[in-house]
Design a protein around this motif. Structure first.
Motif, PDB file in Angstrom:
ATOM      1  N   GLN A  64       0.841  -1.200   0.000  1.00 35.44           N
ATOM      2  CA  GLN A  64       0.000   0.000   0.000  1.00 35.44           C
ATOM      3  C   GLN A  64       0.875   1.248   0.000  1.00 35.44           C
ATOM      4  OE1 GLN A  64      -2.762  -0.537   3.282  1.00 35.44           O
ATOM      5  NE2 GLN A  64      -4.330  -1.204   1.830  1.00 35.44           N
ATOM      6  N   LYS A  65       1.926   1.234   0.792  1.00 35.35           N
ATOM      7  CA  LYS A  65       2.872   2.344   0.827  1.00 35.35           C
ATOM      8  C   LYS A  65       3.576   2.475  -0.526  1.00 35.35           C
ATOM      9  CE  LYS A  65       7.291   3.333   2.815  1.00 35.35           C
ATOM     10  NZ  LYS A  65       8.337   2.730   3.600  1.00 35.35           N
ATOM     11  N   HIS A  66       3.958   1.343  -1.100  1.00 33.62           N
ATOM     12  CA  HIS A  66       4.623   1.361  -2.408  1.00 33.62           C
ATOM     13  C   HIS A  66       3.708   1.972  -3.470  1.00 33.62           C
ATOM     14  CE1 HIS A  66       7.494  -2.240  -1.445  1.00 33.62           C
ATOM     15  NE2 HIS A  66       7.513  -1.306  -0.511  1.00 33.62           N
ATOM     16  N   LEU A  67       2.462   1.570  -3.463  1.00 28.47           N
ATOM     17  CA  LEU A  67       1.514   2.073  -4.447  1.00 28.47           C
ATOM     18  C   LEU A  67       1.278   3.567  -4.257  1.00 28.47           C
ATOM     19  CD1 LEU A  67      -0.253   1.415  -6.849  1.00 28.47           C
ATOM     20  CD2 LEU A  67      -2.091   0.844  -5.265  1.00 28.47           C
ATOM     21  N   SER A  68       1.136   3.994  -3.019  1.00 31.20           N
ATOM     22  CA  SER A  68       0.946   5.409  -2.723  1.00 31.20           C
ATOM     23  C   SER A  68       2.145   6.226  -3.200  1.00 31.20           C
ATOM     24  CB  SER A  68       0.731   5.603  -1.228  1.00 31.20           C
ATOM     25  OG  SER A  68       0.641   6.956  -0.910  1.00 31.20           O
ATOM     26  N   ASP A  69       3.341   5.722  -2.938  1.00 31.92           N
ATOM     27  CA  ASP A  69       4.566   6.389  -3.375  1.00 31.92           C
ATOM     28  C   ASP A  69       4.630   6.441  -4.902  1.00 31.92           C
ATOM     29  OD1 ASP A  69       7.168   7.566  -2.833  1.00 31.92           O
ATOM     30  OD2 ASP A  69       7.997   5.690  -3.623  1.00 31.92           O
ATOM     31  N   PHE A  70       4.245   5.348  -5.552  1.00 28.46           N
ATOM     32  CA  PHE A  70       4.244   5.304  -7.015  1.00 28.46           C
ATOM     33  C   PHE A  70       3.269   6.330  -7.584  1.00 28.46           C
ATOM     34  CE2 PHE A  70       2.535   3.673 -11.031  1.00 28.46           C
ATOM     35  CZ  PHE A  70       3.712   3.563 -11.770  1.00 28.46           C
ATOM     36  N   LEU A  71       2.081   6.436  -6.980  1.00 30.90           N
ATOM     37  CA  LEU A  71       1.090   7.398  -7.471  1.00 30.90           C
ATOM     38  C   LEU A  71       1.567   8.838  -7.284  1.00 30.90           C
ATOM     39  CD1 LEU A  71      -2.215   5.691  -6.300  1.00 30.90           C
ATOM     40  CD2 LEU A  71      -1.300   5.819  -8.622  1.00 30.90           C
ATOM     41  N   TYR A 100      -9.045  -9.164  -4.637  1.00 29.43           N
ATOM     42  CA  TYR A 100      -9.061  -8.258  -3.492  1.00 29.43           C
ATOM     43  C   TYR A 100     -10.025  -7.104  -3.762  1.00 29.43           C
ATOM     44  CZ  TYR A 100      -4.694 -10.754  -2.609  1.00 29.43           C
ATOM     45  OH  TYR A 100      -3.757 -11.729  -2.407  1.00 29.43           O
ATOM     46  N   PRO A 101     -11.316  -7.369  -3.823  1.00 33.13           N
ATOM     47  CA  PRO A 101     -12.272  -6.329  -4.227  1.00 33.13           C
ATOM     48  C   PRO A 101     -12.277  -5.104  -3.317  1.00 33.13           C
ATOM     49  CG  PRO A 101     -13.420  -8.277  -3.415  1.00 33.13           C
ATOM     50  CD  PRO A 101     -11.973  -8.626  -3.503  1.00 33.13           C
ATOM     51  N   ARG A 102     -12.198  -5.296  -2.010  1.00 35.41           N
ATOM     52  CA  ARG A 102     -12.252  -4.153  -1.084  1.00 35.41           C
ATOM     53  C   ARG A 102     -11.007  -3.283  -1.232  1.00 35.41           C
ATOM     54  NH1 ARG A 102     -13.336  -6.398   4.201  1.00 35.41           N
ATOM     55  NH2 ARG A 102     -11.118  -6.698   4.331  1.00 35.41           N
ATOM     56  N   GLU A 103      -9.820  -3.923  -1.271  1.00 32.75           N
ATOM     57  CA  GLU A 103      -8.574  -3.171  -1.390  1.00 32.75           C
ATOM     58  C   GLU A 103      -8.490  -2.481  -2.750  1.00 32.75           C
ATOM     59  OE1 GLU A 103      -8.891  -6.247  -0.355  1.00 32.75           O
ATOM     60  OE2 GLU A 103      -7.785  -6.506   1.516  1.00 32.75           O
ATOM     61  N   ALA A 104      -8.896  -3.185  -3.799  1.00 33.33           N
ATOM     62  CA  ALA A 104      -8.824  -2.613  -5.144  1.00 33.33           C
ATOM     63  C   ALA A 104      -9.754  -1.415  -5.276  1.00 33.33           C
ATOM     64  CB  ALA A 104      -9.164  -3.669  -6.191  1.00 33.33           C
ATOM     65  N   ALA A 105     -10.932  -1.494  -4.667  1.00 33.38           N
ATOM     66  CA  ALA A 105     -11.878  -0.366  -4.731  1.00 33.38           C
ATOM     67  C   ALA A 105     -11.287   0.868  -4.047  1.00 33.38           C
ATOM     68  CB  ALA A 105     -13.203  -0.749  -4.081  1.00 33.38           C
ATOM     69  N   VAL A 107      -8.049   1.525  -3.632  1.00 35.05           N
ATOM     70  CA  VAL A 107      -6.922   1.993  -4.439  1.00 35.05           C
ATOM     71  C   VAL A 107      -7.416   2.686  -5.704  1.00 35.05           C
ATOM     72  CG1 VAL A 107      -4.991   1.205  -5.852  1.00 35.05           C
ATOM     73  CG2 VAL A 107      -5.302   0.286  -3.552  1.00 35.05           C
ATOM     74  N   LYS A 108      -8.473   2.170  -6.266  1.00 31.68           N
ATOM     75  CA  LYS A 108      -9.018   2.696  -7.516  1.00 31.68           C
ATOM     76  C   LYS A 108      -9.404   4.177  -7.392  1.00 31.68           C
ATOM     77  CE  LYS A 108     -12.088   0.804 -10.997  1.00 31.68           C
ATOM     78  NZ  LYS A 108     -13.190  -0.113 -11.187  1.00 31.68           N
ATOM     79  N   ARG A 109      -9.808   4.584  -6.219  1.00 29.97           N
ATOM     80  CA  ARG A 109     -10.178   5.987  -6.006  1.00 29.97           C
ATOM     81  C   ARG A 109      -9.041   6.938  -6.307  1.00 29.97           C
ATOM     82  NH1 ARG A 109     -11.877   5.413  -0.282  1.00 29.97           N
ATOM     83  NH2 ARG A 109     -12.600   3.305  -0.531  1.00 29.97           N
TER      84      ARG A 109
END
Length: 111
Positions: A64-71, A100-105, A107-109
């Motif tokens: 999650q941290k990696h994805l946030s940093d990437f964004l 992972y529907p809940r996590e993907a939703a 992140v999708k925001r």
């Protein structure tokens, strides 16, 4: 010669070039950055294409941290490119809506 016949058989609208040649579109393709995207040299281009594995798969595994940093990085890169396209890789599980529907939703925001 078969190729020439094929081209000649195309409708004229597909084979007539315009008087103005559009500028070339330069694609910058990266993949498998595994949370090291800030260390990648990106040449000039119109389109940035990242084809998977943007999060790390070793050491710090807080994806999650990696994805946030990437964004955050992607927002900065958006001023350099006209279009940015991302294709998730096998390590980018947070983007897998079926598994992972809940996590993907959540992140999708961000997109």
């Amino acid at each position: 010669d078969d190729m020439i016949q094929m081209i000649e058989s195309l409708p004229r609208s597909l084979t007539v070039s315009s008087l103005c040649t559009p500028p070339p579109v330069r694609f910058v393709h990266i993949s498998d950055t595994h949370h090291h995207h800030k260390n990648v040299f990106l040449p000039e281009g119109e389109v940035l294409l990242h084809t998977g594995d943007l999060v790390g798969n070793y050491g710090d595994r807080d994806i999650q941290k990696h994805l946030s940093d990437f964004l955050d990085w992607l927002v900065k890169m958006s001023s350099r490119f006209q279009l940015i396209a991302i294709i998730a890789g096998n390590h980018d599980t947070l983007l897998d809506e079926e598994r992972y529907p809940r996590e993907a939703a959540k992140v999708k925001r961000a997109f």
